[in-house]
Scaffold this active site. Structure first.
Site, PDB file in Angstrom:
ATOM      1  N   GLU A  29      -4.624  -0.837  -1.238  1.00 21.23           N
ATOM      2  CA  GLU A  29      -5.913  -0.907  -0.538  1.00 21.23           C
ATOM      3  C   GLU A  29      -6.873   0.021  -1.251  1.00 21.23           C
ATOM      4  O   GLU A  29      -6.673   1.241  -1.274  1.00 21.23           O
ATOM      5  CB  GLU A  29      -5.762  -0.487   0.940  1.00 21.23           C
TER       6      GLU A  29
ATOM      7  N   CYS B  68      -1.899  -2.419   7.856  1.00 26.46           N
ATOM      8  CA  CYS B  68      -1.940  -3.371   6.725  1.00 26.46           C
ATOM      9  C   CYS B  68      -0.726  -4.285   6.662  1.00 26.46           C
ATOM     10  O   CYS B  68      -0.831  -5.434   6.224  1.00 26.46           O
ATOM     11  CB  CYS B  68      -2.124  -2.607   5.431  1.00 26.46           C
TER      12      CYS B  68
ATOM     13  N   LYS C 286      -7.479  -4.857   5.118  1.00 19.43           N
ATOM     14  CA  LYS C 286      -6.138  -4.531   5.611  1.00 19.43           C
ATOM     15  C   LYS C 286      -5.166  -5.641   5.217  1.00 19.43           C
ATOM     16  O   LYS C 286      -4.044  -5.377   4.805  1.00 19.43           O
ATOM     17  CB  LYS C 286      -6.155  -4.349   7.138  1.00 19.43           C
TER      18      LYS C 286
ATOM     19  N   LYS D  18      -6.699  -4.793  -2.973  1.00 19.17           N
ATOM     20  CA  LYS D  18      -7.283  -5.534  -1.846  1.00 19.17           C
ATOM     21  C   LYS D  18      -8.273  -4.637  -1.111  1.00 19.17           C
ATOM     22  O   LYS D  18      -8.008  -3.454  -0.889  1.00 19.17           O
ATOM     23  CB  LYS D  18      -6.170  -6.004  -0.902  1.00 19.17           C
TER      24      LYS D  18
ATOM     25  N   VAL E 261       3.313   0.348   4.134  1.00 15.54           N
ATOM     26  CA  VAL E 261       2.599   1.092   5.173  1.00 15.54           C
ATOM     27  C   VAL E 261       1.187   0.557   5.365  1.00 15.54           C
ATOM     28  O   VAL E 261       0.599   0.003   4.442  1.00 15.54           O
ATOM     29  CB  VAL E 261       2.543   2.590   4.817  1.00 15.54           C
ATOM     30  N   THR E 262       0.637   0.793   6.587  1.00 18.84           N
ATOM     31  CA  THR E 262       1.377   1.207   7.764  1.00 18.84           C
ATOM     32  C   THR E 262       1.757  -0.053   8.549  1.00 18.84           C
ATOM     33  O   THR E 262       1.075  -1.072   8.470  1.00 18.84           O
ATOM     34  CB  THR E 262       0.544   2.150   8.673  1.00 18.84           C
TER      35      THR E 262
ATOM     36  N   GLN F 146       9.124 -13.788  21.190  1.00 21.14           N
ATOM     37  CA  GLN F 146       8.768 -15.192  21.407  1.00 21.14           C
ATOM     38  C   GLN F 146       9.316 -16.092  20.298  1.00 21.14           C
ATOM     39  O   GLN F 146       8.617 -16.967  19.786  1.00 21.14           O
ATOM     40  CB  GLN F 146       7.249 -15.343  21.506  1.00 21.14           C
TER      41      GLN F 146
ATOM     42  N   ASP G 144       0.794  -1.248   0.000  1.00 24.46           N
ATOM     43  CA  ASP G 144       0.000   0.000   0.000  1.00 24.46           C
ATOM     44  C   ASP G 144       0.822   1.292   0.000  1.00 24.46           C
ATOM     45  O   ASP G 144       0.478   2.257   0.714  1.00 24.46           O
ATOM     46  CB  ASP G 144      -0.963   0.009   1.202  1.00 24.46           C
TER      47      ASP G 144
HETATM   48  N1  TIU Z   1      -2.591   0.357   4.321  1.00 22.37           N
HETATM   49  C1  TIU Z   1      -2.989   0.606   5.570  1.00 22.37           C
HETATM   50  O1  TIU Z   1      -2.248   0.438   6.525  1.00 22.37           O
HETATM   51  N2  TIU Z   1      -4.272   1.148   5.730  1.00 22.37           N
HETATM   52  C2  TIU Z   1      -4.645   1.983   6.752  1.00 22.37           C
HETATM   53  O2  TIU Z   1      -5.790   2.421   6.834  1.00 22.37           O
HETATM   54  N3  TIU Z   1      -3.670   2.312   7.643  1.00 22.37           N
HETATM   55  C3  TIU Z   1      -3.747   3.201   8.667  1.00 22.37           C
HETATM   56  O3  TIU Z   1      -2.808   3.275   9.449  1.00 22.37           O
HETATM   57  N4  TIU Z   1      -4.828   3.968   8.782  1.00 22.37           N
END
Ligand code: TIU
Length: 220
Positions: free
Chosen positions: A72, A162, A132, A129, A157-158, A202, A24
């Site tokens: 996304e 995701c 997430k 997609k 990210v992030t 772990q 993303d």
């Molecule tokens: N790609 C992804 O992480 N979608 C989000 O909405 N991330 C946020 O941190 N909001």
């Protein structure tokens, strides 16, 4: 087999069965006026990792290994966006609303595209997609099986949304997962740190982490 000096211990992989998944790296999360900003976030933090993600992509291109870029986003009629996602919170712009980069998080709109510096090259996979995680409601699992992939390197990210969701989906499906820790970012530095810590705790309960330099060195 090759080895990456990773945490919490060395990550062994066969390049013939390894792929990179870049999660993303879209304008909607990285540039002002997109979904990330509409949620109230400072997007400048994310912009800073673009060159590092680029170096990781270049290392996989040089090694001629598969690269999958995810986005996304939703269909223009939002039929793949559950009301719970559409109506959540109080963003300044909701999914599907018109913004400065087109409709927020809608496929085909400028904001849904990958930032130009990291655009996919011919032969690389671009996977849209609705969730997430990149396995949910996508053909990703079948694509990886068809290519005999067993090991996945992650960037994007992030970190705690995701990226971590997709790593957990992959881990449950039996993939050995490695996160490029300097090629991922969060709007919340403390969440990035916590996600990295919990992934590799772990005995690599979710996966390993390493820097782009360590990964690139092993791919040569
Ligand atoms: N790609 C992804 O992480 N979608 C989000 O909405 N991330 C946020 O941190 N909001």
């Amino acid at each position: 087999m090759k080895t990456i000096a990773a945490q919490p211990f060395d990550y062994a992989f066969d390049p013939a069965h390894t792929a990179l998944i870049v999660i993303d790296m879209q304008r909607d999360f990285i540039e002002p006026g997109g979904f990330g900003a509409a949620l109230g976030n400072d997007v400048s933090l994310l912009k800073k990792i673009v060159p590092t993600v680029g170096r990781l992509i270049d290392a996989f291109r040089a090694a001629k290994l598969p690269i999958i870029h995810t986005r996304e986003c939703h269909k223009p009629d939002l039929s793949d966006c559950p009301p719970a996602k559409l109506l959540r919170g109080k963003p300044s712009l909701r999914i599907g609303d018109p913004g400065p980069m087109g409709r927020i998080l809608v496929s085909g709109e400028p904001g849904a595209d990958i930032v130009p510096e990291l655009a996919a090259k011919p032969g690389e996979i671009v996977l849209d997609k609705p969730g997430k995680g990149a396995f949910y409601a996508t053909p990703l699992g079948d694509m990886l099986k068809a290519r005999g992939i067993t090991h996945l390197v992650f960037a994007g990210v992030t970190t705690e949304v995701c990226v971590q969701t997709t790593m957990r989906e992959a881990n449950d499906r039996g993939y050995d997962c490695l996160l490029a820790e300097d090629a991922t970012e969060s709007y919340f530095p403390e969440f990035k740190k916590a996600a990295i810590d919990m992934i590799r705790a772990q005995g690599a309960i979710v996966g390993w982490t390493a820097t782009v330099d360590q990964i690139a060195k092993a791919l040569v």
